[in-house]
Motif scaffolding. Structure first.
Motif, PDB file in Angstrom:
ATOM      1  N   MET A   1       0.839  -1.197   0.000  1.00 20.36           N
ATOM      2  CA  MET A   1       0.000   0.000   0.000  1.00 20.36           C
ATOM      3  C   MET A   1       0.870   1.242   0.000  1.00 20.36           C
ATOM      4  SD  MET A   1      -3.235  -0.309   2.565  1.00 20.36           S
ATOM      5  CE  MET A   1      -3.746   1.409   2.673  1.00 20.36           C
TER       6      MET A   1
ATOM      7  N   ILE B   1       1.815  10.952   7.950  1.00 21.80           N
ATOM      8  CA  ILE B   1       1.497  10.227   9.188  1.00 21.80           C
ATOM      9  C   ILE B   1       2.787   9.838   9.916  1.00 21.80           C
ATOM     10  CG2 ILE B   1       0.599   8.022  10.058  1.00 21.80           C
ATOM     11  CD1 ILE B   1      -1.683   9.790   9.486  1.00 21.80           C
TER      12      ILE B   1
ATOM     13  N   TRP C   1     -16.459  -0.044   2.340  1.00 19.46           N
ATOM     14  CA  TRP C   1     -16.195  -1.043   3.378  1.00 19.46           C
ATOM     15  C   TRP C   1     -16.452  -2.463   2.912  1.00 19.46           C
ATOM     16  CZ3 TRP C   1     -12.917   0.477   6.624  1.00 19.46           C
ATOM     17  CH2 TRP C   1     -12.908   1.793   7.081  1.00 19.46           C
TER      18      TRP C   1
ATOM     19  N   ARG D   1     -10.958   5.236   2.392  1.00 16.29           N
ATOM     20  CA  ARG D   1     -11.079   4.645   3.734  1.00 16.29           C
ATOM     21  C   ARG D   1     -10.216   5.418   4.723  1.00 16.29           C
ATOM     22  NH1 ARG D   1     -10.697  -1.981   3.743  1.00 16.29           N
ATOM     23  NH2 ARG D   1     -12.709  -2.408   2.797  1.00 16.29           N
ATOM     24  N   ARG D   2      -9.015   5.782   4.277  1.00 17.61           N
ATOM     25  CA  ARG D   2      -8.121   6.534   5.155  1.00 17.61           C
ATOM     26  C   ARG D   2      -8.782   7.841   5.585  1.00 17.61           C
ATOM     27  NH1 ARG D   2      -2.326   5.439   2.037  1.00 17.61           N
ATOM     28  NH2 ARG D   2      -1.626   3.806   3.456  1.00 17.61           N
TER      29      ARG D   2
ATOM     30  N   VAL E   1     -11.444   7.143   8.248  1.00 16.76           N
ATOM     31  CA  VAL E   1     -10.933   6.752   9.559  1.00 16.76           C
ATOM     32  C   VAL E   1     -10.122   7.867  10.206  1.00 16.76           C
ATOM     33  CG1 VAL E   1      -9.397   5.145  10.755  1.00 16.76           C
ATOM     34  CG2 VAL E   1     -10.960   4.303   8.987  1.00 16.76           C
ATOM     35  N   LEU E   2      -9.211   8.455   9.427  1.00 17.01           N
ATOM     36  CA  LEU E   2      -8.273   9.410  10.033  1.00 17.01           C
ATOM     37  C   LEU E   2      -8.881  10.794  10.241  1.00 17.01           C
ATOM     38  CD1 LEU E   2      -5.144   8.397   7.929  1.00 17.01           C
ATOM     39  CD2 LEU E   2      -5.584   7.790  10.313  1.00 17.01           C
TER      40      LEU E   2
ATOM     41  N   PHE F   1      -9.412  -1.777  16.218  1.00 19.11           N
ATOM     42  CA  PHE F   1      -8.332  -0.797  16.385  1.00 19.11           C
ATOM     43  C   PHE F   1      -7.941  -0.684  17.863  1.00 19.11           C
ATOM     44  CE2 PHE F   1     -10.144   1.671  12.508  1.00 19.11           C
ATOM     45  CZ  PHE F   1      -9.500   0.808  11.648  1.00 19.11           C
TER      46      PHE F   1
ATOM     47  N   VAL G   1      -4.104  -5.214   9.307  1.00 21.00           N
ATOM     48  CA  VAL G   1      -5.548  -4.940   9.343  1.00 21.00           C
ATOM     49  C   VAL G   1      -5.785  -3.445   9.519  1.00 21.00           C
ATOM     50  CG1 VAL G   1      -7.706  -5.331  10.556  1.00 21.00           C
ATOM     51  CG2 VAL G   1      -6.020  -7.148  10.407  1.00 21.00           C
ATOM     52  N   ALA G   2      -5.060  -2.855  10.471  1.00 25.04           N
ATOM     53  CA  ALA G   2      -5.243  -1.436  10.742  1.00 25.04           C
ATOM     54  C   ALA G   2      -5.017  -0.629   9.468  1.00 25.04           C
ATOM     55  CB  ALA G   2      -4.274  -0.988  11.834  1.00 25.04           C
ATOM     56  N   ARG G   3      -3.945  -0.956   8.729  1.00 24.97           N
ATOM     57  CA  ARG G   3      -3.626  -0.182   7.540  1.00 24.97           C
ATOM     58  C   ARG G   3      -4.716  -0.311   6.486  1.00 24.97           C
ATOM     59  NH1 ARG G   3       1.980   0.426   3.943  1.00 24.97           N
ATOM     60  NH2 ARG G   3       2.027   2.583   4.608  1.00 24.97           N
ATOM     61  N   ARG G   4      -5.130  -1.548   6.227  1.00 28.78           N
ATOM     62  CA  ARG G   4      -6.121  -1.756   5.177  1.00 28.78           C
ATOM     63  C   ARG G   4      -7.507  -1.268   5.562  1.00 28.78           C
ATOM     64  NH1 ARG G   4      -1.808  -3.687   4.485  1.00 28.78           N
ATOM     65  NH2 ARG G   4      -0.985  -3.859   2.381  1.00 28.78           N
ATOM     66  N   ALA G   5      -7.727  -1.141   6.851  1.00 32.94           N
ATOM     67  CA  ALA G   5      -9.002  -0.568   7.288  1.00 32.94           C
ATOM     68  C   ALA G   5      -8.896   0.946   7.393  1.00 32.94           C
ATOM     69  CB  ALA G   5      -9.418  -1.180   8.620  1.00 32.94           C
ATOM     70  N   GLY G   6      -7.801   1.508   6.936  1.00 25.58           N
ATOM     71  CA  GLY G   6      -7.687   2.975   6.853  1.00 25.58           C
ATOM     72  C   GLY G   6      -6.964   3.634   8.006  1.00 25.58           C
ATOM     73  N   ASN G   7      -6.618   2.855   9.046  1.00 25.16           N
ATOM     74  CA  ASN G   7      -5.983   3.482  10.212  1.00 25.16           C
ATOM     75  C   ASN G   7      -4.457   3.481  10.092  1.00 25.16           C
ATOM     76  OD1 ASN G   7      -5.290   4.489  12.691  1.00 25.16           O
ATOM     77  ND2 ASN G   7      -6.870   3.345  13.797  1.00 25.16           N
ATOM     78  N   GLU G   8      -3.962   4.382   9.265  1.00 24.87           N
ATOM     79  CA  GLU G   8      -2.535   4.458   8.982  1.00 24.87           C
ATOM     80  C   GLU G   8      -1.731   4.801  10.228  1.00 24.87           C
ATOM     81  OE1 GLU G   8      -1.159   3.631   6.224  1.00 24.87           O
ATOM     82  OE2 GLU G   8       0.860   4.481   6.281  1.00 24.87           O
ATOM     83  N   MET G   9      -2.326   5.619  11.082  1.00 27.07           N
ATOM     84  CA  MET G   9      -1.641   6.023  12.318  1.00 27.07           C
ATOM     85  C   MET G   9      -1.298   4.792  13.147  1.00 27.07           C
ATOM     86  SD  MET G   9      -0.901   8.926  13.856  1.00 27.07           S
ATOM     87  CE  MET G   9      -2.041  10.294  13.801  1.00 27.07           C
ATOM     88  N   LEU G  10      -2.300   3.957  13.367  1.00 28.69           N
ATOM     89  CA  LEU G  10      -2.103   2.752  14.162  1.00 28.69           C
ATOM     90  C   LEU G  10      -1.119   1.800  13.480  1.00 28.69           C
ATOM     91  CD1 LEU G  10      -2.825   1.028  16.581  1.00 28.69           C
ATOM     92  CD2 LEU G  10      -4.932   0.327  15.426  1.00 28.69           C
TER      93      LEU G  10
END
Lengths: 442, 264
Positions: free
Chosen positions: A254, A260, A369, A395-396, A399-400, A413, B68-77
């Motif tokens: 990715m 970030i 999703w 998606r990013r 979420v972000l 998370f 999982v976190a990355r692909r679910a959009g949570n790049e920070m985590l």
């Protein structure tokens, strides 16, 4: 002389209008975030050679590949004849290249052969779309316009090729008339078959048909040229650069987010200081087309809506709303809308910002999703478009920027954050599995 | 036959003794916590022991790779997980990582280098293939001789990283009938669990993806559906239950098939 002037006029208008539209598309693509893609030039050219020019990825579906080759190769070769037509038009000459003698007849016969392959391909394509109704041409996002667009292209190509053949047939008959000024180059392979249809007509009618077809063809070509940038057919130009700039790294990787990394380092490293003081506030992920990179936007313009991506998407196959093709089409529609407003001098900037729709007005969270990130869509695309990249960027954003992940994912998370696993188990229990393993040794 | 207990070596213990194993075996969260999948990592550890491989695990120091976190959009985590894991791995001077999880494999191999985590990453099917090719791994037993095996390609090993051959090569070593599904290799259908789907309900549709894929696997008439990914295992096992085929059809990871064939 008079016809030359008219021809030059039409040619100039067609060229200028086409140039302006292409420039607008270029500016639209540049609305995307700037990234540099200039590594591995040799490999990139190789991919252009095999994937774009050589149609390597089309071969996965042999029937469509063969028909597409007919139309693609045919169209390129038939267009060699355009050189003569253009010079004839400007200079007011007739079949200028006939000084090649016998070779000229052979060349025109070859062009005619390819005209037939183009017509054959287009005819079968029309049947597949409208009579066989192959599923990927009738998915939900294939509304009236995309369906008509495809048909307009195919019918236009059929008409243009027919005009060439009828022109050649009548020309060959006229050559044999004693009172005719038509240069004797003989009959041509394919058009000689349809000659009998016209053989009883008087010379005046034949000349009219021949001239009408000549003008119909060339004006049709100019019109078609200017239709292409408004249509999915723009892939005939963009597929080449799009393949050149497409991702070389493994599909599973990715895109990174350096913005970030900075945030994380500020949190994790005590001594880390943000040296880049001029750094502007960036949006995390993509809400608008401007948050995507120019490559994503080029992807959107390169899409020919063939629907291979959607036909292999596990979510789509099982009836979910997600369709990778729709993601790409929506990105283009949104971009066109934004570019129209932005490049329109009359509307003020404030207006634009207020009225501008975002990608989320086109693409719902439900679609985003549903993706399993399986890469089937990116693998399938004949011109290396990455619908997945757009899905992940959106998606990013959700979420972000909006903290709008589906509830269960938010739990995931926090589990990862608190105990280092997506499930709610203590990391102290991470070695439970290793208790009481026995091996039987001989 | 002698029964021996395996003490899985832990990196911190070895490091304290100034020992450096050749491989780090990345167990992964599923290996540690998923009851069905625990058996896969146990089988693989048995194979490692059987082959006399020098390895260790991180034990309680291991943490989610962040895939999982990355692909679910949570790049920070994701990046926090990545940086913490890399600090740990680099601290132990890890050079080679083996994992049974294609998602961990993909993340280590393709995504950690951007954060200064550079390792030789090996999926367990690749490791087993190499052991076969060097002649280290030999299988004489024919316990699957009467069985038909079909292999389900995990997306993150297959399309994501182009590895279709290694798992098939390993299965070729097992005396048994093999049968491909209609959609295989680059055309394989996802099990439905990637990209965060494992941890949420599927969106509304006509069908669950794992059922579609399990039906395709059952169509081959195979007795065993071989997988090589923890998510795929959960989904295919669920699919077999849903299709009421628990008695007739088994879902094994390739590590389990090898370990059973070795009769260890």
């Amino acid at each position: 002389m008079f016809t030359s002037i008219i021809f030059i006029l039409i040619l100039s208008v067609a060229t200028v209008v086409f140039y302006r539209k292409v420039r607008k598309i270029t500016r639209s693509i540049k609305l995307g975030k700037d990234i540099t893609i200039n590594d591995n030039k040799l490999l990139r050219w190789k991919r252009v050679l095999f994937i774009a020019i050589g149609q390597e990825k089309m071969l996965q579906r042999p029937v469509a590949a063969l028909l597409h080759i007919f139309v693609y190769a045919g169209f390129i070769i038939v267009n060699i004849e355009m050189c003569e037509i253009l010079i004839d038009g400007v200079a007011g000459t007739h079949r200028l290249f006939s000084f090649f003698g016998g070779f000229y007849g052979i060349m025109v016969s070859i062009f005619e052969f390819f005209a037939i392959t183009v017509m054959f391909g287009c005819a079968i394509f029309l049947v597949r779309r409208n009579i066989l109704r192959i599923k990927r041409f009738w998915n939900k996002e294939m509304t009236l316009w995309p369906r008509s667009d495809a048909n307009i292209i195919l019918i236009t190509e059929l008409l243009l090729m027919s005009a060439v053949l009828i022109m050649n047939a009548t020309d060959s008959i006229l050559q044999t008339k004693p009172d005719s000024h038509y240069i004797k180059v003989g009959s041509f392979m394919i058009s000689s078959i349809i000659q009998p249809v016209f053989s009883d007509l008087p010379s005046s009618s034949l000349v009219f048909i021949e001239r009408f077809c000549w003008w119909f063809h060339i004006v049709g070509v100019f019109a078609f040229l200017n239709y292409i940038p408004y249509s999915k057919h723009f892939h005939v130009f963009l597929s080449f650069p799009n393949v050149y700039y497409s991702k070389l790294r493994p599909a599973g990787e990715m895109a990174n987010m350096p913005s970030i990394t900075k945030e994380v380092k500020l949190m994790l490293e005590e001594n880390y200081s943000d040296q880049d003081e001029n750094s502007e506030v960036v949006t995390f992920g993509a809400k608008t087309v401007g948050d995507l990179t120019w490559k994503h936007l080029m992807d959107a313009y390169s899409c020919t809506e063939c629907g291979r991506c959607t036909s292999v998407c596990p979510a789509n196959i099982t009836g979910k709303k997600l369709s990778p093709r729709k993601i790409v089409m929506d990105t283009r529609d949104n971009l066109e809308e934004i570019a129209d407003k932005l490049f329109n001098r009359k509307s003020s900037e404030k207006d634009n910002e207020k009225n501008a729709r975002s990608l989320f007005d086109f693409i719902s969270a439900e679609e985003l999703w549903a993706c399993t990130t399986c890469n089937a869509c990116t693998y399938e695309c004949p011109v290396n478009i990455e619908p997945l990249a757009i899905i992940l960027e959106m998606r990013r954003y959700l979420v972000l920027e909006e903290s709008a992940a589906p509830g269960p994912l938010n739990n995931t998370f926090s589990n990862i954050e608190n105990n280092g696993a997506p499930w709610q188990f203590s990391h102290e229990d991470r070695m439970e599995w290793a208790k009481d393993i026995y091996i039987h040794q001989r | 036959m002698e029964k021996q207990k395996i003490d899985v070596p832990v990196m911190a213990d070895l490091f304290a003794k100034n020992e450096k194993p050749e491989y780090l075996f990345w167990v992964g969260s599923a290996g540690a916590f998923d009851d069905r999948y625990k058996n896969v990592v146990r089988a693989f550890v048995k194979i490692l022991t059987h082959l006399g491989i020098s390895y260790a695990v991180l034990g309680i120091e291991e943490s989610s790779t962040g895939d999982v976190a990355r692909r679910a959009g949570n790049e920070m985590l994701f990046q926090m997980q990545a940086m913490m894991n890399i600090e740990l791995l680099n601290g132990y001077e890890v050079k080679k990582i083996i994992t049974c999880d294609p998602h961990a494999y993909n993340t280590f191999k393709n995504e950690y280098p951007q954060f200064n985590g550079n390792y030789k990453v090996i999926h367990h099917t690749q490791f087993l293939r190499d052991q076969i090719e060097t002649g280290n791994l030999k299988i004489n037993s024919a316990i699957f001789a009467e069985k038909t095996i079909t292999y389900h390609d995990p997306c993150y090993l297959g399309r994501a990283n182009g590895e279709y051959a290694a798992p098939r090569k390993v299965l070729d070593l097992i005396p048994s009938e093999k049968k491909e599904m209609k959609r295989n290799k680059s055309k394989a259908l996802c099990c439905g669990a990637g990209g965060g789907q494992m941890f949420k309900e599927a969106e509304k549709g006509d069908k669950e993806i794992f059922i579609e894929r399990t039906e395709e696997a059952l169509e081959t008439g195979a007795d065993i559906i071989a997988t090589a990914c923890p998510y795929c295992m959960t989904m295919i096992t669920d699919g077999i239950k849903y299709k009421d085929k628990v008695e007739e059809v088994k879902n094994y990871d390739i590590a389990e098939i090898v370990s059973l064939s070795l009769e260890i």
